[in-house]
Scaffold this motif. Structure first.
Motif, PDB file in Angstrom:
ATOM      1  N   ASP A 125       7.641  73.562  63.802  1.00  0.00           N
ATOM      2  CA  ASP A 125       8.642  74.660  64.075  1.00  0.00           C
ATOM      3  C   ASP A 125       8.726  75.348  62.876  1.00  0.00           C
ATOM      4  OD1 ASP A 125       9.482  73.484  66.629  1.00  0.00           O
ATOM      5  OD2 ASP A 125       9.951  71.690  65.484  1.00  0.00           O
ATOM      6  N   SER A 126       8.905  76.891  62.862  1.00  0.00           N
ATOM      7  CA  SER A 126       9.046  77.388  61.725  1.00  0.00           C
ATOM      8  C   SER A 126       9.843  78.790  62.197  1.00  0.00           C
ATOM      9  CB  SER A 126       7.843  78.090  61.010  1.00  0.00           C
ATOM     10  OG  SER A 126       6.753  78.693  61.746  1.00  0.00           O
ATOM     11  N   ARG A 127      10.295  79.606  61.112  1.00  0.00           N
ATOM     12  CA  ARG A 127      10.842  80.624  61.297  1.00  0.00           C
ATOM     13  C   ARG A 127      10.103  82.047  61.381  1.00  0.00           C
ATOM     14  NH1 ARG A 127      14.213  81.192  57.151  1.00  0.00           N
ATOM     15  NH2 ARG A 127      13.047  82.780  56.213  1.00  0.00           N
ATOM     16  N   VAL A 128      10.003  82.744  62.261  1.00  0.00           N
ATOM     17  CA  VAL A 128       9.357  84.302  62.565  1.00  0.00           C
ATOM     18  C   VAL A 128      10.267  85.285  62.747  1.00  0.00           C
ATOM     19  CG1 VAL A 128       7.160  83.022  63.204  1.00  0.00           C
ATOM     20  CG2 VAL A 128       8.757  84.006  64.969  1.00  0.00           C
ATOM     21  N   TRP A 129       9.673  86.528  62.561  1.00  0.00           N
ATOM     22  CA  TRP A 129      10.281  87.764  62.484  1.00  0.00           C
ATOM     23  C   TRP A 129       9.763  88.474  63.976  1.00  0.00           C
ATOM     24  CZ3 TRP A 129      14.841  89.665  60.922  1.00  0.00           C
ATOM     25  CH2 TRP A 129      14.960  90.992  61.245  1.00  0.00           C
ATOM     26  N   MET A 130      10.794  88.572  64.956  1.00  0.00           N
ATOM     27  CA  MET A 130      10.333  89.366  66.183  1.00  0.00           C
ATOM     28  C   MET A 130      10.809  90.867  66.197  1.00  0.00           C
ATOM     29  SD  MET A 130       8.770  87.542  68.350  1.00  0.00           S
ATOM     30  CE  MET A 130       8.257  85.966  68.983  1.00  0.00           C
ATOM     31  N   SER A 131      10.097  91.676  66.699  1.00  0.00           N
ATOM     32  CA  SER A 131      10.852  93.050  66.864  1.00  0.00           C
ATOM     33  C   SER A 131       9.974  93.951  67.975  1.00  0.00           C
ATOM     34  CB  SER A 131      10.675  93.790  65.718  1.00  0.00           C
ATOM     35  OG  SER A 131      10.771  95.301  65.344  1.00  0.00           O
ATOM     36  N   HIS A 132      10.193  93.601  69.058  1.00  0.00           N
ATOM     37  CA  HIS A 132       9.505  94.397  70.166  1.00  0.00           C
ATOM     38  C   HIS A 132      10.579  94.842  71.475  1.00  0.00           C
ATOM     39  CE1 HIS A 132       7.990  90.195  70.745  1.00  0.00           C
ATOM     40  NE2 HIS A 132       9.024  90.398  71.398  1.00  0.00           N
ATOM     41  N   GLY A 133      10.060  96.004  71.940  1.00  0.00           N
ATOM     42  CA  GLY A 133      10.868  96.224  73.277  1.00  0.00           C
ATOM     43  C   GLY A 133      10.058  95.655  74.394  1.00  0.00           C
ATOM     44  N   ASP A 134       9.025  95.483  74.260  1.00  0.00           N
ATOM     45  CA  ASP A 134       8.227  94.612  75.428  1.00  0.00           C
ATOM     46  C   ASP A 134       7.792  93.392  75.150  1.00  0.00           C
ATOM     47  OD1 ASP A 134       8.166  97.001  76.652  1.00  0.00           O
ATOM     48  OD2 ASP A 134       5.857  97.590  76.310  1.00  0.00           O
ATOM     49  N   THR A 135       7.429  92.656  76.230  1.00  0.00           N
ATOM     50  CA  THR A 135       7.039  91.254  76.021  1.00  0.00           C
ATOM     51  C   THR A 135       5.831  90.833  76.912  1.00  0.00           C
ATOM     52  OG1 THR A 135       7.883  88.957  75.401  1.00  0.00           O
ATOM     53  CG2 THR A 135       8.978  90.271  77.324  1.00  0.00           C
ATOM     54  N   ILE A 136       5.126  90.038  76.534  1.00  0.00           N
ATOM     55  CA  ILE A 136       3.826  89.835  77.546  1.00  0.00           C
ATOM     56  C   ILE A 136       4.562  88.408  78.327  1.00  0.00           C
ATOM     57  CG2 ILE A 136       1.436  88.532  77.713  1.00  0.00           C
ATOM     58  CD1 ILE A 136       1.238  89.451  74.845  1.00  0.00           C
ATOM     59  N   THR A 137       4.717  88.612  79.593  1.00  0.00           N
ATOM     60  CA  THR A 137       5.186  87.820  80.761  1.00  0.00           C
ATOM     61  C   THR A 137       4.151  86.527  81.072  1.00  0.00           C
ATOM     62  OG1 THR A 137       5.485  89.128  82.131  1.00  0.00           O
ATOM     63  CG2 THR A 137       7.635  88.870  80.802  1.00  0.00           C
ATOM     64  N   ASP A 138       3.125  87.280  81.399  1.00  0.00           N
ATOM     65  CA  ASP A 138       1.944  86.521  81.939  1.00  0.00           C
ATOM     66  C   ASP A 138       0.781  86.889  81.086  1.00  0.00           C
ATOM     67  OD1 ASP A 138       3.076  85.073  84.191  1.00  0.00           O
ATOM     68  OD2 ASP A 138       3.731  87.274  84.790  1.00  0.00           O
ATOM     69  N   LEU A 139       0.124  85.861  80.677  1.00  0.00           N
ATOM     70  CA  LEU A 139      -1.277  85.978  79.998  1.00  0.00           C
ATOM     71  C   LEU A 139      -2.345  86.138  81.174  1.00  0.00           C
ATOM     72  CD1 LEU A 139      -1.222  83.330  77.144  1.00  0.00           C
ATOM     73  CD2 LEU A 139      -1.010  85.880  76.771  1.00  0.00           C
ATOM     74  N   PRO A 140      -3.222  86.922  80.821  1.00  0.00           N
ATOM     75  CA  PRO A 140      -4.362  86.957  81.893  1.00  0.00           C
ATOM     76  C   PRO A 140      -5.272  85.533  81.923  1.00  0.00           C
ATOM     77  CG  PRO A 140      -4.716  88.511  80.155  1.00  0.00           C
ATOM     78  CD  PRO A 140      -3.581  87.681  79.701  1.00  0.00           C
ATOM     79  N   ALA A 141      -5.940  85.323  82.856  1.00  0.00           N
ATOM     80  CA  ALA A 141      -6.626  84.089  83.032  1.00  0.00           C
ATOM     81  C   ALA A 141      -7.745  84.047  82.127  1.00  0.00           C
ATOM     82  CB  ALA A 141      -7.460  84.163  84.357  1.00  0.00           C
ATOM     83  N   GLY A 142      -7.881  82.761  81.683  1.00  0.00           N
ATOM     84  CA  GLY A 142      -8.753  82.669  80.430  1.00  0.00           C
ATOM     85  C   GLY A 142      -8.037  82.499  79.059  1.00  0.00           C
ATOM     86  N   PHE A 143      -6.882  83.334  78.918  1.00  0.00           N
ATOM     87  CA  PHE A 143      -6.268  83.451  77.613  1.00  0.00           C
ATOM     88  C   PHE A 143      -5.490  82.010  77.506  1.00  0.00           C
ATOM     89  CE2 PHE A 143      -5.440  87.971  76.386  1.00  0.00           C
ATOM     90  CZ  PHE A 143      -6.503  88.345  77.023  1.00  0.00           C
ATOM     91  N   ARG A 144      -5.339  81.442  76.131  1.00  0.00           N
ATOM     92  CA  ARG A 144      -4.893  80.105  75.792  1.00  0.00           C
ATOM     93  C   ARG A 144      -3.606  80.446  75.024  1.00  0.00           C
ATOM     94  NH1 ARG A 144      -7.431  76.835  72.482  1.00  0.00           N
ATOM     95  NH2 ARG A 144      -9.092  78.146  71.919  1.00  0.00           N
TER      96      ARG A 144
END
Ligand code: XMP
Length: 509
Positions: free
Chosen positions: A122-141
């Motif tokens: 667990d660690s802290r990261v910085w997010m800044s986006h208006g969009d998000t990936i809700t579903d990864l394509p097949a074969g993506f891990r």
């Protein structure tokens, strides 16, 4: 240098930061616009896709000209770059909720992946986006998630393509540097051998081959960039370099003589040109700040041209252009392009038809300082505060006269000397005195005075784009004010500027 990283810029405000972080790993990298047609040179060992203010869901969303999926080197998409990779392969990208801005807790799901090496669960990261990936394509891990973002990090199967939706390049991402190190040094396998010494060695060899037996003329300003450029050129071509240092009469007290002396001490072949009378003459009656800048800029070019044309057989003009200047003039429209520096006095002496040589074109400011130190340039020159090209003319509000310049030089010298004496000089970005166009009443001895007012300005900053007023100790300000009023004839009041930039600027004109 054993390898480099290419950063495709989609216009993120953080693109330069990605480059900074890669350079901090002692790896060379370059930023190129996303739509540039390019042949990958064998030295490119990896590609980073930057973020962007655009959305992949928009018509005509920016797409790289390069076929990044089949380019044969590892690829890391950051934010928009990651979304584009997912979207292109049939993933779903949707508008994000407000929770995807700011700090988030990243949870590693696949610690065995090389991108996750050494990253805590667990660690802290910085997010800044208006969009998000809700579903990864097949074969993506999926490799890591936050509470709000399932697909915070992914890899395309077992390929060499990764995506992260957080900004590893900003300091708020606790292990951000480690992610970039894992990618650049680990996955891409670049050796961290981009050091000032290597830069100097390869640049000197390159300059020798480029310039041959030709002669180069270079204008010195007393600032860090032009000095380092000159010393580097001098190391490469020795006496074929001719430097010109113009005294506009608008420099700090005694600065022309002392800087000229240190240039000579560094072995530079430098001609000092005293043109104060011309500059001050042309400034007579000029009160508008932009007109002052134009007048001074034009005089600089003319004086420089006259001096340069006396040097026989010159075919090159040396310049201290640095990387941020290069990026700013070629940036992709978007957030990064709006941050611009509008300055720089002078211009190319066009009628001389000189070829341009810019040995620092690839360096950030702090890298210029490191190279300067490795070249043996004294700290007194390398650590100097920035000073504007138009000099004291834009610190004298209203018309510039020789008398006003003399008053301001004295007051400024008292301030700067005190900052140095008290060990405060290196803690601030820039400091100086400003002569205001107002007189006020005072009392000295038994008499009433009606004299000038000096404003002191000292700011802290990282790059001059934004700045805060320096919290100098009251006692220090009191003693400087006292010393100025006691020793500078014509001044009976001193004030301290407590504005940040924005909304104010660093200079008053
Ligand atoms: P401002 O006043 O815009 O200044 O906050 C930001 C930085 O730029 C310098 N500056 C100049 N430098 N020519 C220059 O070469 C100029 O006309 C000029 N105006 C401002 C200023 O000293 C600060 O470092």
């Amino acid at each position: 240098m054993s390898g480099e990283i290419l950063i495709l810029d989609f216009g993120s405000q953080y693109t330069q930061l990605i480059a900074r972080r890669v350079r901090e790993l002692n790896v060379y990298c370059e930023i190129v616009p996303f739509n540039k047609q390019l042949e990958l040179s064998p030295s490119v060992k990896g590609i980073i896709l930057s973020g962007s203010p655009s959305s992949v869901r928009e018509e005509g969303a920016p797409a790289p000209a390069l076929d990044v999926e089949h380019c044969g080197v590892p690829v890391l998409g950051i934010c928009y770059g990651a979304q584009w990779l997912a979207w292109k392969s049939g993933g779903t990208v949707a508008p994000a909720g407000s929770r995807e801005y700011g700090r988030a807790e990243l949870h590693v799901k696949d610690a065995s992946d090389p991108l996750m090496k050494g990253i805590p669960a667990d660690s802290r990261v910085w997010m800044s986006h208006g969009d998000t990936i809700t579903d990864l394509p097949a074969g993506f891990r999926m490799l890591a998630s936050t509470d709000a973002v399932d697909n915070a990090a992914f890899r395309i199967g077992d390929s060499l393509i990764w995506g992260i939706q957080f900004h590893a390049e900003v300091h708020h991402s606790e292990f951000g540097a480690r992610f970039l190190e894992n990618f650049v040094l680990g996955i891409c396998g670049v050796a961290p051998d981009w050091t000032p010494e290597n830069f100097i060695e390869s640049t000197v060899a390159h300059l020798r081959a480029q310039i041959g037996k030709d002669r180069v003329v270079l204008g010195l300003s007393g600032g860090v960039d032009s000095t380092v450029a000159a010393v580097l050129l001098h190391k490469a071509i020795g006496a074929q370099l001719h430097c010109i240092f113009v005294d506009s009469g608008l420099l700090r007290k005694d600065e022309f003589a002392s800087v000229l002396e240190s240039y000579k001490g560094m072995g530079l072949n430098v001609t000092g040109v005293n043109a104060s009378a011309r500059f001050l003459g042309d400034l007579a009656g000029v009160t508008d700040p932009e007109k002052k800048r134009k007048t001074i800029g034009r005089d600089f070019v003319e004086v420089f041209n006259e001096a340069a044309s006396k040097i026989k057989d010159v075919s090159w003009l040396g310049q201290g252009t640095i990387y941020p200047d290069v990026i700013e003039s070629s940036a992709v429209p978007g957030a990064s392009a709006t941050i611009k520096s509008h300055h720089n006095v002078g211009g190319l002496p066009e009628d001389m038809k000189l070829k341009v040589v810019e040995p620092l074109r690839q360096l950030f400011k702090d890298e210029v300082r490191r190279v300067g130190a490795a070249l043996g340039i004294p700290p007194l020159i390398l650590g100097r505060h920035p000073f504007p090209g138009p000099g004291l003319a834009i610190r004298i509000l209203g018309e510039v006269t020789p008398e006003k310049v003399a008053i301001l030089q004295e007051a400024d010298a008292v301030f700067i000397d005190a900052l140095r004496r008290e060990g405060l000089y290196d803690t601030i970005w820039q400091a100086g005195a400003i002569l205001l166009p107002v007189k006020s009443v005072g009392v000295m001895g038994d008499g009433r005075t009606y004299e000038n007012c000096i404003a002191l300005r000292a700011v802290t900053s990282v790059d001059g784009m934004t700045a805060d007023w320096a919290r100098l100790p009251y006692e220090f300000l009191a003693s400087v004010s006292d010393a100025i009023i006691r020793s500078v004839k014509g001044v009976n009041r001193v004030v301290y500027d407590i504005c940040s930039k924005p909304p104010a600027t660093i200079e008053w004109e």
